[in-house]
Design a protein around this motif. Structure first.
Motif, PDB file in Angstrom:
ATOM      1  N   MET A   9      16.301  26.985  39.311  1.00  0.00           N
ATOM      2  CA  MET A   9      14.956  26.732  38.801  1.00  0.00           C
ATOM      3  C   MET A   9      13.972  26.549  39.958  1.00  0.00           C
ATOM      4  O   MET A   9      12.818  26.962  39.873  1.00  0.00           O
ATOM      5  N   GLU A  36      11.479  24.396  32.102  1.00  0.00           N
ATOM      6  CA  GLU A  36      12.371  23.684  33.005  1.00  0.00           C
ATOM      7  C   GLU A  36      12.826  22.360  32.407  1.00  0.00           C
ATOM      8  O   GLU A  36      13.986  21.988  32.502  1.00  0.00           O
ATOM      9  N   SER A  86      21.825  25.487  38.143  1.00  0.00           N
ATOM     10  CA  SER A  86      20.490  25.669  37.570  1.00  0.00           C
ATOM     11  C   SER A  86      19.398  24.830  38.241  1.00  0.00           C
ATOM     12  O   SER A  86      18.271  25.315  38.341  1.00  0.00           O
TER      13      SER A  86
END
Ligand SMILES: Nc1ncnc2c1ncn2[C@@H]1O[C@H](COP(=O)(O)OP(=O)(O)OP(=O)(O)O)[C@@H](O)[C@H]1O
Ligand SMILES: Nc1ncnc2c1ncn2[C@@H]1O[C@H](COP(=O)(O)OP(=O)(O)OP(=O)(O)O)[C@@H](O)[C@H]1O
Ligand SMILES: [Mg+2]
Ligand SMILES: [Mg+2]
Lengths: 253, 256, 262, 290, 256
Positions: free
Chosen positions: A174, A238, A170
């Protein structure tokens, strides 16, 4: 107190830049001063245009972005996991990646027509790359010990994907999503250069062609603000998704 | 249960070729607890990873319950030496321990029970909702142990699992492993660098030589099966065995 | 497996992938899924491309495009790496610049065409402005994330051994960020190429883009597709180059390690 | 930079690479510009807007743009000035370089039927939609309900074929190309809009030296005259700067290249643009065309 | 040399607040070797990081050579508990050890010498050109130790530096540290969970209580200054001290 500091940090540099613009701008036809652009901004965008041009564009942008996200991650995970698949598909993907969207558009029009699906697809065709590439690299770089842990405890299939692969990659994913956000806006403009009669991008291009330069800059200003707004939203997301990452010391940000 | 036959493992990487294991032949019966000791870098971790099916062997064969190992066999739990990296940083301690149980499709109630029990056993009930990186090194290691314990495996592989905890906690954990082994009959392969620990825990202690690695000695520990931190360790036989293993390891290191 | 073999196998898989694409592009028009007049079959496109490749004009055009691409990419890459590292390392700078970066990033290069022509005329300068503007952000964002990915224990190690700011950047921050930077380079290489072509398309400076523009307005469909295919081939070549570089500079990285091991 | 030694001036002209601009290419080949001591470079541009901004920024001394683009530029206060005619409609129905086409089986039979339909033009709010509206109006239809969409000319025939639009407006070579593929013309919009419509013109900006302008105009006039008189040579020169297939070149409808700008038709375009809201004010054409 | 005055450290993270250290006051004289022991998770690592200036303290003060610590003081070397993460994977073992020496601007010849010496001392001369991830856990830890040793610091902080090595290697490394300390007069703060080790190495042993952490005992080790693995460990006084510390830690853990 912390709130005001944040606002100051957010606005300090932009304010400085506007001042600079004030100092140098306004002299030439193609670069009007901030006052003229500000006036044009108010006149142009605080009107029905907001509903008729801006909102549909943003809608298409979000649709394309979401689709690119699903596609990028969905393709990136298998490609990142399998060396063979990667060797097979990489040249094909690189082939398409190097084709400029403006020349890809006619092909997309051939396949899906000229309406909303075409515009969404054009956005997808640009947004998907940073997401895909970052996903692939993120999946490739997953921690080996964690991967072994999964294998040992029989964590596989969907559970492995959800609990290990996607979470572990991730941070990179992101990054890709963040990149794609602004590329999406750019492609929103490009998609509306074809087969359109409305939309934020179309309007900007039309202003440019009709030499309404202040209006054009006001549109670019709006694009920038849109990007800024979306990125602030993105950051909140985020911080949630990657809280473990920034907390753990795996990253120092 | 575990049969390791003429196992050889060579790491090949550009510019470096390491024969981590020359040849190891070793059997662990069902329900047995075997400790492996050996000098640092002699290939203990490598051996464990080959047994776990995580690393392809270069030559020889590993069988678990008679089946040649090609991937991780079911019902096997491993505690890795790199405990810090084997915990999922995005999960809390509880989630880390619970994850394999979910994979086993245990009912939620049973899962909760197992998680709570194992965390209590390693003394981490308070930290269940913390993330691994909020814990001290020793606590992280105990989470990894709790995860293995809660999994209720048939085969348990542990790679220096108590390296990061203090003496008292270590003693408690040793007894936890003994209890687990005795109550559930878990076949256990236990790598340690603590000779006392190896003698205290093991039914057998396998001493590996330093590189090129072979089995130097496979020592039966003829201590009474009921072990106890105080009494067992003060038995004269304990001291003898301990001294013997110590000398063996010294010999192993001396040979290189 | 020895390395040469691995490379061969990779090439084989890559060729298979491209072959599949060719088959698809041949089949779609042949089966009448789309009109062959608007999307000629692959064989026809390739034949046209072969014909085009025999003309020196095409090579000159390609050379022009690649020059703009290379210079622009190099400028953007260096500028982005330097500013990314500075922004990432100097405390507070990231927060200060964030809003401006996020504001400037989504501004399409094509919108800057008037400004570019105003500043530089039809020269390489205009192309460069667009290329640099577009690819700069790609690298910058990757660098920012990469710099943030420095492991805290490694960072503490560097601090406790008194590594100077420069050494920290060189020995810790840069290697950590490198995988991100490589992805950034791959992204930026494609974007720079796209913008080089687009700039030629719009501004009309000579190059591949201008060739496409002329072919398009002449209704020469196979030529258009042949040029597109050429663009794609350039993309493949560029990527192969970056991958090669990656294998050299990232040999220690888990992802590359795994690849090299077998 | 202009005026380089011995009286020869270097000139960079921004010109779109389509059939319409054959005269300048032909004139260059024939040496009409060298005669006027002009060393001409022709830079292909993407369209009128690019030509205008290129000229205003000084990168082109002369450039080519369509009438509407020039009118808009003038209205926005840009200092553009026409120096020569560019290209004109033939004014003949059925024999012009610009047409509105429909599919062979389309129910649209005449320009009147275009009312309320979806029609593609290459650029909105430009000469295409104003003249198409004029065609419909002339045929007795109501143009207000027409939905125009932007499609580049090269992509229009495919969109027509796939039924994504009801009709397309295209210019050569796409008119011939589409007709040969079965499309049916229903309106000849340039011919409809005004007699001998001046579609595009060559222009310069205020900064260009008057003598150079005079010489360029002279060379351009000669080129136009020559091109208009020698269609075969025009078809030949097309092969040099376009990629149009030779068999198409042999068939295409050529436009007219009269030497003089038809001021009345420019005024007509200005009026149509005003009526359609493309221009905000009535424009005095003589300011644009001295 | 090191003065720690009423140090308090609280970790605050969303949803979790841990008072890792309640109050620690401790001094380490120049050239002294002090061992710190305490139950797992009691705050030893935290203490070390505060002393190293890597972690801001919540209350109290740390001084090194009289200067309040705000960042890492010069001439201080740290061996981290997470040895794996503290080595740079993109450098070879040699480069890892050499890097801080380059920072110190030592001449290349001297650097080479120091690197070779320290790698030999930890038994890793052969592995100088390997990358850390090609090494076993214990080898990695020894690289980290070699790096600290080669640096020739004035202050040395070590956090369970021998956790991953076998008994024999551990003994060798203990003597290496003793030698270093004696020859160069390095002020050393040594965290360990091995009580024998603490008593064997330290001039003083500081026992920390479990959370909320305070100094439970600051024990002077009155063994003869010359230490030797065999004789020292067999002294009766050694056994007494060892037993004393053991009971203290047990008390510390019991209190929680
Ligand atoms: N990934 C690898 N690539 C290359 N060599 C490796 C790799 N992993 C281990 N080795 C080498 O294999 C040998 C054995 O390593 P292993 O980790 O099995 O030792 P160990 O007995 O577990 O040591 P320790 O007690 O220090 O953990 C070592 O010499 C090491 O350098
Ligand atoms: N980053 C952090 N965030 C929150 N809490 C933390 C963090 N680091 C440590 N802690 C907490 O602080 C306490 C002390 O941790 P520390 O690492 O100092 O213990 P330790 O004495 O070194 O233990 P060990 O012997 O197991 O390494 C623990 O309860 C731990 O949970
Ligand atoms: Mg090991
Ligand atoms: Mg610790």
């Amino acid at each position: 107190m912390r709130g005001t500091m944040r606002v100051v940090r957010l606005l300090a540099l932009p304010a400085l830049l506007v001042l600079l613009w004030w100092a140098v701008g306004g002299g030439s036809f193609y670069l009007p001063g901030p006052a003229a652009v500000g006036r044009a901004f108010a006149e142009t965008w605080f009107s029905v245009r907001l509903v008729e041009d801006v909102l549909p564009s943003v809608g298409r942008l979000l649709a394309g972005y979401a689709l690119a996200g699903v596609l990028g991650v969905g393709l990136g995970v298998p490609i990142g996991s399998s060396r063979r698949l990667r060797a097979t598909l990489e040249p094909v993907l690189e082939f398409f990646r190097a084709i400029p969207p403006p020349v890809l558009v006619p092909l997309i029009m051939l396949l899906v027509g000229i309406d909303t699906p075409m515009k969404v697809l054009v956005i997808v065709s640009g947004c998907v790359w940073p997401i895909l590439l970052n996903t692939v690299e993120g999946v490739r770089a997953l921690d080996e010990v964690l991967a072994d842990t999964c294998r040992m405890y029989g964590v596989r299939g969907g559970s492995r994907l959800r609990r290990f692969v996607l979470r572990g990659a991730s941070p990179q994913i992101m990054t890709g999503l963040r990149q794609a956000l602004s590329i999406g806006i750019i492609l929103m403009v490009i998609s509306e250069m074809f087969a359109s009669s409305s939309g934020l991008g179309f309007t900007i291009v039309l202003f440019q062609r009709q030499f309404q330069i202040a209006e054009m800059w006001s549109g670019i200003l709006l694009l920038g603000l849109l990007g800024l707004g979306l990125s602030l939203l993105f950051r909140r997301l985020e911080r949630r998704v990657l809280s473990w990452y920034y907390g753990s010391g795996a990253a120092r940000a | 249960m575990l049969e390791i036959h003429e196992l050889r493992k060579v790491y090949e990487s550009p510019g470096r070729r390491v024969e981590a294991i020359r040849s190891i032949t070793l059997g662990v019966g069902a329900g047995e607890l075997v400790c492996v000791v050996g000098p640092s870098g002699c290939g203990k971790t490598t051996l464990l990873r080959c047994v776990a099916g995580l690393l392809p062997v270069s030559e020889g064969q590993v069988r678990v319950s008679g089946v040649p190992v090609t991937g991780p066999p079911p019902d096997m739990a491993v505690v890795f030496q790199e405990y810090g990296r084997s915990l999922f940083p995005w999960m809390t301690v509880r989630q880390n321990v619970e994850l394999p149980l979910k994979e086993k499709r245990l009912p939620p109630a049973r899962r909760r029970e197992l998680v709570a029990d194992s965390l209590r056993a390693v003394g981490l009930s308070d930290a269940a909702d913390a993330h691994p990186w909020q814990l001290s090194g020793g606590m992280q290691q105990r989470v990894a142990i709790a995860r293995a314990v809660a999994y209720e495996p048939q085969v348990l592989l542990m790679d220096e699992p108590f390296a990061a905890v203090d003496a008292q906690t270590r003693a408690d954990l040793e007894d936890l492993i003994l209890r687990l082994w005795r109550d559930l009959g878990v076949t256990t392969l236990f790598v340690t660098h603590d000779i006392d620990e190896a003698v205290y825990l093991g039914q057998r202690v396998v001493v590996l030589s330093s590189s090129p690695t072979t089995v130097m000695e496979d020592l039966k520990i003829d201590l009474p099966p009921e072990r106890d931190q105080l009494t067992t360790r003060s038995l004269p036989r304990f001291g003898e065995l301990r001294g013997h293993v110590y000398r063996q390891i010294q010999r192993a290191r001396g040979e290189r | 497996m020895i390395r040469g073999n691995g490379l061969l196998a990779r090439l084989g898989y890559g060729a298979a992938g491209l072959g599949g694409l060719l088959l698809l592009m041949e089949a779609v028009p042949r089966l009448g899924l789309v009109d062959a007049r608007f999307l000629p079959p692959a064989s026809e496109i390739l034949a046209t491309l072969a014909g085009e490749l025999a003309t020196p004009e095409l090579w000159i055009a390609l050379g022009e495009t690649l020059r703009g691409w290379a210079v622009g990419l190099a400028l953007a890459f260096c500028a982005a790496v330097v500013s990314g590292v500075v922004i990432g390392v100097v405390p507070g700078l990231r927060a200060l610049t964030n809003s401006t970066v996020e504001f400037l990033r989504p501004i399409p290069s094509v919108a800057l065409v008037p400004l570019a022509t105003l500043l530089f005329g039809p020269s390489l300068g205009s192309t460069l402005l667009l290329v640099v503007y577009a690819s700069f952000w790609q690298v910058l964002i990757q660098v920012l994330y990469g710099v943030a990915a420095v492991d805290s224990v490694a960072f503490d190690t560097a601090r406790s051994y008194g590594l100077s700011a420069w050494s920290r950047v060189r020995h810790l921050v840069w290697p950590t960020a490198l995988p991100y930077v490589m992805t950034g380079l791959r992204l930026a290489a494609a974007v720079a190429f796209i913008l080089a072509v687009t700039a030629e398309l719009v501004i009309g400076s000579p190059g591949l883009g201008a060739e496409i523009q002329v072919a398009q307005s002449s209704g020469a469909v196979p030529t258009v597709y042949a040029l597109i295919v050429l663009a794609g081939l350039v993309g493949i070549a560029v990527n192969a180059g970056v991958r090669l570089l990656e294998r050299r500079v990232l040999a220690w990285h888990p992802a590359v390690r795994a690849e090299a091991a077998s | 930079a202009p005026n380089q030694g011995s009286g020869t001036s270097k000139v960079n002209a921004g010109v779109i690479a389509i059939v319409d601009t054959a005269p300048i290419h032909l004139g260059k080949a024939k040496g009409f510009f060298t005669e006027q001591q002009i060393d001409l470079t022709i830079t292909p541009v993407a369209g009128g807007a690019a030509a205008v901004s290129g000229a205003v920024s000084g990168q082109f001394q002369f450039a080519f743009a369509n009438t509407t683009s020039l009118l808009t530029a003038k209205q926005q206060g840009l200092d553009v000035k026409v120096v020569a005619n560019g290209v004109s409609s033939t004014g003949e129905q059925g024999n012009d370089f610009s047409a509105v086409l429909v599919k062979p089986d389309s129910p649209i039979r005449t320009a009147k039927d275009l009312a309320g339909k979806k029609i593609s033009v290459n650029q909105l709010k430009n000469i295409g939609d104003t003249t198409v509206r004029a065609s419909v109006r002339r045929a007795g239809g109501d143009p207000s309900g027409i939905e125009f969409v932007e499609l580049p000319f090269p992509d229009a025939p495919a969109a027509l074929q796939n039924g994504q639009v009801d009709a397309v407006w295209v210019v050569e070579p796409f008119v011939s190309q589409a007709i040969s593929q079965g499309a049916r013309p229903v309106a000849w919009n340039f011919a409809d809009a005004a007699p001998d419509l001046t579609v595009a013109m060559y222009f310069t900006t205020g900064t260009t030296d008057a003598d150079l302008t005079r010489r360029f105009t002279a060379a351009m006039r000669k080129s136009l005259e020559y091109a208009d008189a020698h269609p075969d040579e025009v078809r030949e020169v097309l092969k040099t700067y376009t990629e149009i297939a030779p068999e198409v070149i042999a068939k295409i409808y050529l436009p007219k290249w009269p030497v003089e700008v038809n001021r009345a038709s420019v005024q007509t375009v200005a009026d149509l643009a005003l009526a359609d809201g493309i221009l905000n004010d009535k424009i005095d054409v003589s300011a644009l065309i001295p």
